[in-house]
Design an enzyme around this catalytic site. Structure first.
Site, mmCIF file in Angstrom:
data_model
loop_
_atom_site.group_PDB
_atom_site.id
_atom_site.type_symbol
_atom_site.label_atom_id
_atom_site.label_comp_id
_atom_site.label_asym_id
_atom_site.label_seq_id
_atom_site.Cartn_x
_atom_site.Cartn_y
_atom_site.Cartn_z
ATOM 1 N N ASP A 177 -2.424 6.843 -9.821
ATOM 2 C CA ASP A 177 -3.688 6.857 -9.656
ATOM 3 C C ASP A 177 -3.978 8.472 -9.387
ATOM 4 O OD1 ASP A 177 -6.626 6.390 -8.822
ATOM 5 O OD2 ASP A 177 -5.788 4.504 -7.757
ATOM 6 N N GLU A 236 7.099 2.468 -10.735
ATOM 7 C CA GLU A 236 5.847 2.340 -9.927
ATOM 8 C C GLU A 236 4.666 1.323 -10.900
ATOM 9 O OE1 GLU A 236 4.316 2.628 -7.583
ATOM 10 O OE2 GLU A 236 4.316 4.542 -6.573
ATOM 11 N N ASP A 237 4.032 0.744 -10.184
ATOM 12 C CA ASP A 237 2.949 0.049 -10.843
ATOM 13 C C ASP A 237 1.747 0.668 -11.412
ATOM 14 O OD1 ASP A 237 2.302 0.562 -8.066
ATOM 15 O OD2 ASP A 237 0.969 -1.510 -8.002
ATOM 16 N N LYS A 285 4.843 -2.231 -2.397
ATOM 17 C CA LYS A 285 5.227 -3.585 -2.827
ATOM 18 C C LYS A 285 4.780 -3.839 -4.551
ATOM 19 C CE LYS A 285 3.792 -5.008 1.651
ATOM 20 N NZ LYS A 285 2.368 -5.399 2.262
ATOM 21 N N GLY A 286 3.637 -2.969 -4.649
ATOM 22 C CA GLY A 286 2.959 -3.339 -6.006
ATOM 23 C C GLY A 286 4.072 -3.373 -7.205
ATOM 24 N N ARG A 318 -1.890 -10.207 -5.818
ATOM 25 C CA ARG A 318 -0.643 -9.788 -6.417
ATOM 26 C C ARG A 318 -0.070 -10.672 -7.222
ATOM 27 N NH1 ARG A 318 0.769 -4.839 -3.646
ATOM 28 N NH2 ARG A 318 0.530 -4.986 -1.306
ATOM 29 N N PHE A 331 -11.239 -1.095 -10.735
ATOM 30 C CA PHE A 331 -10.428 -1.548 -9.757
ATOM 31 C C PHE A 331 -10.001 -2.802 -10.344
ATOM 32 C CE2 PHE A 331 -9.048 -2.877 -5.929
ATOM 33 C CZ PHE A 331 -9.762 -2.040 -4.675
ATOM 34 N N VAL A 332 -8.198 -2.655 -10.449
ATOM 35 C CA VAL A 332 -7.510 -3.467 -11.117
ATOM 36 C C VAL A 332 -6.747 -4.250 -10.067
ATOM 37 C CG1 VAL A 332 -7.729 -2.606 -13.396
ATOM 38 C CG2 VAL A 332 -6.127 -1.662 -11.905
HETATM 39 C C1 PRP Z 1 -0.145 1.975 -4.921
HETATM 40 C C2 PRP Z 1 0.663 2.352 -6.163
HETATM 41 C C3 PRP Z 1 1.318 3.419 -5.775
HETATM 42 C C4 PRP Z 1 0.144 4.467 -5.157
HETATM 43 C C5 PRP Z 1 -0.541 5.183 -6.437
HETATM 44 O O1 PRP Z 1 0.548 1.703 -3.895
HETATM 45 O O2 PRP Z 1 1.725 1.212 -5.927
HETATM 46 O O3 PRP Z 1 2.646 3.590 -5.118
HETATM 47 O O4 PRP Z 1 -0.773 3.383 -4.776
HETATM 48 O O5 PRP Z 1 -1.709 5.863 -5.781
HETATM 49 P P1 PRP Z 1 -1.784 7.259 -5.760
HETATM 50 O O6 PRP Z 1 -1.323 7.671 -7.551
HETATM 51 O O7 PRP Z 1 -3.219 7.749 -5.769
HETATM 52 O O8 PRP Z 1 -0.815 7.965 -4.827
HETATM 53 P P2 PRP Z 1 -0.006 1.089 -2.442
HETATM 54 O O9 PRP Z 1 -0.225 2.502 -1.539
HETATM 55 O O10 PRP Z 1 -1.541 0.485 -3.012
HETATM 56 O O11 PRP Z 1 1.087 0.154 -1.997
HETATM 57 P P3 PRP Z 1 1.310 -1.218 -2.519
HETATM 58 O O12 PRP Z 1 2.341 -0.988 -3.526
HETATM 59 O O13 PRP Z 1 2.060 -1.872 -1.165
HETATM 60 O O14 PRP Z 1 0.161 -2.047 -2.902
#
Ligand code: PRP
Length: 186
Positions: free
Chosen positions: A109, A105-106, A48-49, A171, A158-159
């Site tokens: 990581d 993607e948002d 969802k991010g 969000r 932690f953002v």
């Molecule tokens: C976040 C973000 C990416 C993922 C990145 O999603 O949107 O999809 O983590 O992390 P990584 O590079 O360590 O794999 P999240 O799983 O938090 O779900 P969300 O988008 O619903 O918040």
């Protein structure tokens, strides 16, 4: 986790203002519009991010395009760590065979989510597949991912905000901020 009533009180520092984000999204939209001219572009948002970023970015791209949405969750990890195991909660709704796919993607990581998704989507025979992420946190990378369009490189903090959550909250902040440790340690 306590349910916070004052979102702003939990933010230690604004990392990226609404204006900085809007400027960068416009710049990315221009670059993408130039690079994909004449191509069959499909933007795939990873929920969802990426929802606010996708909504803003698509309106800064001046080409005919299609959008599709996927939702994935990593499992086996903790609340703040990915495990690399990805479960597809919502798949694409239309074929991408022969199309130029840009994954939106948002944040990237560890890179594990995208590493899985790129391999999964390649199996659907797109003409090309590239990645656009608003944020990049290279300090935490576990697998190398080619990121074709990056908004901002950020430190290992932690953002939250502009789509990014902690415990599904924050969000809807219009900026990206660093969460106070008290907010996630409680
Ligand atoms: C976040 C973000 C990416 C993922 C990145 O999603 O949107 O999809 O983590 O992390 P990584 O590079 O360590 O794999 P999240 O799983 O938090 O779900 P969300 O988008 O619903 O918040």
């Amino acid at each position: 986790m306590k349910v916070t009533q004052d979102l702003l009180a939990d933010v230690a520092e604004v990392l990226l203002t609404e204006e900085q984000i809007a400027g960068k999204v416009a710049e990315l939209g221009q670059r993408i519009s130039a690079d994909y001219a004449g191509r069959e572009l499909t933007l795939v948002s990873v929920l969802k991010g990426s929802l606010p970023f996708m909504a803003d970015l698509m309106r800064r791209i001046s080409l005919p395009l299609r959008i599709d949405l996927m939702e994935v969750s990593s499992y086996g990890g903790t609340g703040t760590e990915s495990s690399g195991l990805v479960r597809i909660l919502k798949d694409l709704s239309a074929p991408i065979e022969g199309r130029d796919v840009l994954l939106v993607e948002d944040i990237i990581d560890t890179g594990l989510t995208l590493n899985y998704l790129i391999r999964y989507l390649k199996g659907k025979n797109p003409r090309s597949i590239k990645v656009c992420s608003l944020l990049d946190k290279p300090a935490r990378r576990l697998v190398e991912i080619p990121i074709d369009y990056v908004g901002f490189e950020i430190p290992d903090a932690f953002v939250v905000g502009y789509g990014l959550d902690f415990g599904e909250v924050y969000r809807n902040l219009r900026f990206v901020g660093v969460l106070r440790p008290e907010a996630y340690e409680s």
